[in-house]
Design a protein around this motif. Structure first.
Motif, PDB file in Angstrom:
ATOM      1  N   LEU A   1       0.868  -1.166   0.000  1.00 26.33           N
ATOM      2  CA  LEU A   1       0.000   0.000   0.000  1.00 26.33           C
ATOM      3  C   LEU A   1       0.906   1.217   0.000  1.00 26.33           C
ATOM      4  O   LEU A   1       1.818   1.330   0.828  1.00 26.33           O
ATOM      5  CB  LEU A   1      -0.892   0.014   1.242  1.00 26.33           C
ATOM      6  N   VAL A   2       0.712   2.126  -0.937  1.00 25.65           N
ATOM      7  CA  VAL A   2       1.611   3.258  -1.120  1.00 25.65           C
ATOM      8  C   VAL A   2       0.904   4.545  -0.731  1.00 25.65           C
ATOM      9  O   VAL A   2      -0.236   4.794  -1.149  1.00 25.65           O
ATOM     10  CB  VAL A   2       2.096   3.345  -2.583  1.00 25.65           C
ATOM     11  N   LEU A   3       1.574   5.352   0.084  1.00 27.45           N
ATOM     12  CA  LEU A   3       1.081   6.671   0.463  1.00 27.45           C
ATOM     13  C   LEU A   3       2.149   7.698   0.156  1.00 27.45           C
ATOM     14  O   LEU A   3       3.316   7.515   0.520  1.00 27.45           O
ATOM     15  CB  LEU A   3       0.748   6.718   1.957  1.00 27.45           C
ATOM     16  N   ALA A   4       1.773   8.764  -0.514  1.00 26.80           N
ATOM     17  CA  ALA A   4       2.666   9.891  -0.757  1.00 26.80           C
ATOM     18  C   ALA A   4       2.043  11.118  -0.110  1.00 26.80           C
ATOM     19  O   ALA A   4       0.952  11.544  -0.503  1.00 26.80           O
ATOM     20  CB  ALA A   4       2.874  10.125  -2.252  1.00 26.80           C
ATOM     21  N   LEU A   5       2.709  11.654   0.903  1.00 28.61           N
ATOM     22  CA  LEU A   5       2.173  12.747   1.701  1.00 28.61           C
ATOM     23  C   LEU A   5       3.130  13.922   1.660  1.00 28.61           C
ATOM     24  O   LEU A   5       4.335  13.753   1.476  1.00 28.61           O
ATOM     25  CB  LEU A   5       1.997  12.294   3.159  1.00 28.61           C
ATOM     26  N   GLY A   6       2.593  15.118   1.852  1.00 30.75           N
ATOM     27  CA  GLY A   6       3.489  16.248   2.002  1.00 30.75           C
ATOM     28  C   GLY A   6       3.012  17.509   1.339  1.00 30.75           C
ATOM     29  O   GLY A   6       1.907  17.596   0.793  1.00 30.75           O
ATOM     30  N   ASP A   7       3.904  18.494   1.381  1.00 38.65           N
ATOM     31  CA  ASP A   7       3.700  19.790   0.736  1.00 38.65           C
ATOM     32  C   ASP A   7       4.393  19.712  -0.615  1.00 38.65           C
ATOM     33  O   ASP A   7       5.611  19.838  -0.716  1.00 38.65           O
ATOM     34  CB  ASP A   7       4.293  20.894   1.612  1.00 38.65           C
ATOM     35  N   PHE A   8       3.607  19.527  -1.668  1.00 47.70           N
ATOM     36  CA  PHE A   8       4.155  19.332  -3.002  1.00 47.70           C
ATOM     37  C   PHE A   8       4.334  20.648  -3.758  1.00 47.70           C
ATOM     38  O   PHE A   8       4.853  20.643  -4.878  1.00 47.70           O
ATOM     39  CB  PHE A   8       3.263  18.400  -3.809  1.00 47.70           C
ATOM     40  N   ASN A   9       3.881  21.761  -3.191  1.00 45.47           N
ATOM     41  CA  ASN A   9       4.045  23.065  -3.827  1.00 45.47           C
ATOM     42  C   ASN A   9       3.559  23.069  -5.273  1.00 45.47           C
ATOM     43  O   ASN A   9       4.203  23.637  -6.163  1.00 45.47           O
ATOM     44  CB  ASN A   9       5.503  23.513  -3.750  1.00 45.47           C
ATOM     45  N   MET A  10       2.433  22.431  -5.517  1.00 45.66           N
ATOM     46  CA  MET A  10       1.829  22.406  -6.842  1.00 45.66           C
ATOM     47  C   MET A  10       0.323  22.468  -6.678  1.00 45.66           C
ATOM     48  O   MET A  10      -0.214  22.111  -5.630  1.00 45.66           O
ATOM     49  CB  MET A  10       2.221  21.129  -7.589  1.00 45.66           C
ATOM     50  N   VAL A  11      -0.356  22.939  -7.693  1.00 43.70           N
ATOM     51  CA  VAL A  11      -1.816  22.981  -7.649  1.00 43.70           C
ATOM     52  C   VAL A  11      -2.360  21.763  -8.385  1.00 43.70           C
ATOM     53  O   VAL A  11      -1.666  21.145  -9.200  1.00 43.70           O
ATOM     54  CB  VAL A  11      -2.354  24.287  -8.283  1.00 43.70           C
ATOM     55  N   PRO A  12      -3.610  21.384  -8.102  1.00 39.64           N
ATOM     56  CA  PRO A  12      -4.180  20.194  -8.733  1.00 39.64           C
ATOM     57  C   PRO A  12      -4.193  20.284 -10.255  1.00 39.64           C
ATOM     58  O   PRO A  12      -4.420  21.355 -10.843  1.00 39.64           O
ATOM     59  CB  PRO A  12      -5.607  20.153  -8.176  1.00 39.64           C
ATOM     60  N   LEU A  13      -3.918  19.156 -10.882  1.00 38.35           N
ATOM     61  CA  LEU A  13      -3.918  18.988 -12.331  1.00 38.35           C
ATOM     62  C   LEU A  13      -2.845  19.813 -13.029  1.00 38.35           C
ATOM     63  O   LEU A  13      -2.873  19.963 -14.251  1.00 38.35           O
ATOM     64  CB  LEU A  13      -5.296  19.295 -12.926  1.00 38.35           C
ATOM     65  N   SER A  14      -1.913  20.356 -12.271  1.00 33.33           N
ATOM     66  CA  SER A  14      -0.747  20.989 -12.891  1.00 33.33           C
ATOM     67  C   SER A  14       0.093  19.911 -13.551  1.00 33.33           C
ATOM     68  O   SER A  14      -0.130  18.706 -13.377  1.00 33.33           O
ATOM     69  CB  SER A  14       0.068  21.738 -11.843  1.00 33.33           C
TER      70      SER A  14
END
Length: 568
Positions: free
Chosen positions: A177-190
């Motif tokens: 099971l994979v989780l990627a969490l955090g502050d990605f500094n991007m907006v959705p669908l960028s």
């Protein structure tokens, strides 16, 4: 170890813990720890960013160790990566992956290069079976200091999203099971967002339950093109997941208004109807399903919300300049008739899908409902909680058939109460969509956009490399000239000192630029060259999968080993 859980709750928060810079850091971090410890629902896995100091990490651990006994603080770069992972279950393995592209040392006032940003990974075991494992990836990507077509850091964020997608894909292929969490500094669908979901079988949990949520702040061109009314603060929290830059966060208030907060001062509530043109989503929870064939089912999203919105009980300020994003995953059995083959996750077709090669996607329709505008929350005590009607079977929320779609009846600024358990967000629909179309393929034009941004940035850095190299040689020549001139003014002490000082200082500055040209810029250009090759290769694979003529990709691309000729 406890019994195998049927649900996993996760939380991600950028703590804004910059030493000497972030205001009220110690007090806020201590309260963050207390709030994590009493959070409802209780988080099982927590990812923290901008937790820069061991002092603050220990402060959080003192508050949370009885609920989250396992934890890891990650070390990276001269000043640390600011990442930590807390867990209810044991951490079997841990790795810190440094991003090959991560800012510039010349932008020392921004600091991204100096903290060694990367991906913190923890392999967490929640049960006894071989596939009872969660691979957690926590990151804080390069900040978007610039905007528009000449954003010189876009190539860095694209490369970082690409590196993250490779890590997620590899973990998914192992059946975790994979989780990627955090502050990605991007907006959705960028473009960065789409790189992740196109090259790894993970889903943006917020968009699963809110597929029509915003794709940026109100003035963001793609969001303006949607022709939606400017949302209220409440709507932006509940439906758009705008955990950053909204009016509820006191650190986004004008300084004069912030000074009205403090010990013994009255609360300053924010009306839910406040227009919010700046709020956006930068913090994410991406999740896979796990090995559906081996487990007989997979992990689906039952809840996602913005959390940690309470204010400090004494200081009255928000606990960070971001709010948290919380999500709950529920294990859902898959109908045997729809189950994949046991070798599903290692099948060549799935590998092609993970590379963005599948052409089939599952189309869903958006079903939402209206609700009355919620009352103003107590800003010091409670975050906003969405009212839910529980489904009698699986705990999902159900839809009142008498309610209309808010996006089509003119009440867009109000918050839909629930989503349909029998609609596109149902557990069955989620799991089947994830099995049948595990990634969201990118068109060839998207790869062209990535290549254009990468090549533009590479040209900029080549120019910087040449300029700094030229500065080094000019500084050497000037220093030699100054030292020679010293001998012609032995009795003029002022001239003697000036020429000696200027020649020496100039040589030091030139040497620094020379080292940057020789070490940093060459290293960066080589990393850019690697990134470009991988993107070209992925585009070629896409063309081959689509039946088009294959595009040959070779290491022998006409560039010399030093990366200086023919565009490099």
């Amino acid at each position: 170890m406890d019994d195998v859980p049927s649900e996993i709750s996760v939380l991600t928060l950028n703590c804004w813990g910059l030493k000497y810079i972030s205001e009220l850091r110690r007090e806020r971090l201590a309260e963050i720890g207390r709030q994590i410890a009493v959070a409802d629902p209780e988080p099982h896995i927590v990812a923290l960013q901008e937790l820069w100091t061991q002092e603050d990490y220990r402060s959080v651990r003192r508050q949370t160790r009885h609920k989250l006994p396992y934890a890891k603080f990650y070390f990276s770069g001269p000043f640390g990566g600011g990442l930590a992972i807390l867990s209810r279950w044991p951490i079997e393995e841990s790795t810190m992956f440094r991003y090959p592209l991560n800012g510039r040392p010349t932008a020392f006032f921004r600091g991204d290069w100096f903290v060694g940003k990367g991906v913190a990974h923890a392999r967490i075991r929640y049960g006894p079976a071989p596939k009872h494992v969660v691979d957690v990836f926590n990151t804080h990507t390069h900040a978007p200091y610039e905007h528009g077509p000449n954003d010189s850091y876009l190539a860095h964020r694209l490369a970082q999203a690409w590196e993250m997608s490779k890590l997620l894909r590899a973990a998914s292929e192992r059946g975790s099971l994979v989780l990627a969490l955090g502050d990605f500094n991007m907006v959705p669908l960028s473009l960065e967002h789409r790189l992740i979901t196109a090259h790894a079988p993970v889903r943006d949990t917020w968009r699963i339950l809110h597929p029509d949520s915003s794709v940026g702040p109100a003035d963001h061109p793609p969001e303006r093109a949607r022709r939606r009314p400017i949302p209220t603060a409440e709507f932006n929290i509940r439906e758009n997941g705008a955990a950053s830059d909204g009016p509820y966060n006191t650190w986004r208030w004008p300084k004069a208004q912030q000074k009205r907060l403090g010990v013994g001062k009255p609360d300053l509530p924010v009306s839910p109807d406040t227009i919010d043109s700046r709020g956006k989503r930068l913090d994410y929870v991406f999740a896979g399903c796990g090995d559906v064939a081996a487990l007989g089912g997979g992990w689906v999203v039952s809840r996602v919300s913005v959390g940690m919105m309470m204010r400090h009980p004494e200081l009255g300020c928000s606990l960070s300049d971001h709010f948290a994003v919380e999500a709950t995953l529920v294990f859902h059995p898959l109908d045997p008739a729809n189950a994949p083959q046991p070798h599903h996750y290692n099948h060549a077709a799935d590998k092609s899908a993970a590379m963005g090669l599948t052409a089939t996607t599952t189309t869903t329709t958006n079903t939402t409902a209206t609700a009355n505008t919620p009352s103003t929350p107590n800003p010091r005590q409670q975050p906003l909680h969405q009212e839910k009607q529980q489904h009698p079977d699986d705990g999902s929320t159900i839809l009142d058939d008498k309610q209309d779609d808010a996006l089509h009846n003119g009440t867009y600024l109000q918050s839909p109460r629930t989503s349909s358990v029998r609609g596109p967000h149902s557990f069955d629909s989620q799991l089947l969509a994830a099995v049948r179309s595990p990634v969201e393929p990118l068109p060839a034009s998207a790869y062209d956009e990535v290549l254009a941004a990468t090549r533009w940035y590479a040209a900029r850095e080549r120019a910087q490399k040449r300029w700094r190299g030229a500065h080094f040689f000019a500084a050497v020549a000037a220093a030699v000239g100054a030292w020679v001139a010293v001998w012609f003014s032995p009795h003029n002490w002022v001239s003697f000192l000036l020429m000696l000082l200027l020649g020496s200082l100039g040589l030091v500055a030139g040497t620094v630029d020379g080292l940057l040209a020789l070490l940093f810029f060459k290293s960066e250009l080589r990393a850019l060259r690697e990134f470009e090759w991988e993107i070209v290769n992925a585009k070629a694979a896409l063309a081959a999968a689509g039946g088009g003529p294959p595009v040959p990709v070779s290491d022998d691309d006409g560039h010399d080993d030093e990366g200086d000729n023919r565009g490099w």
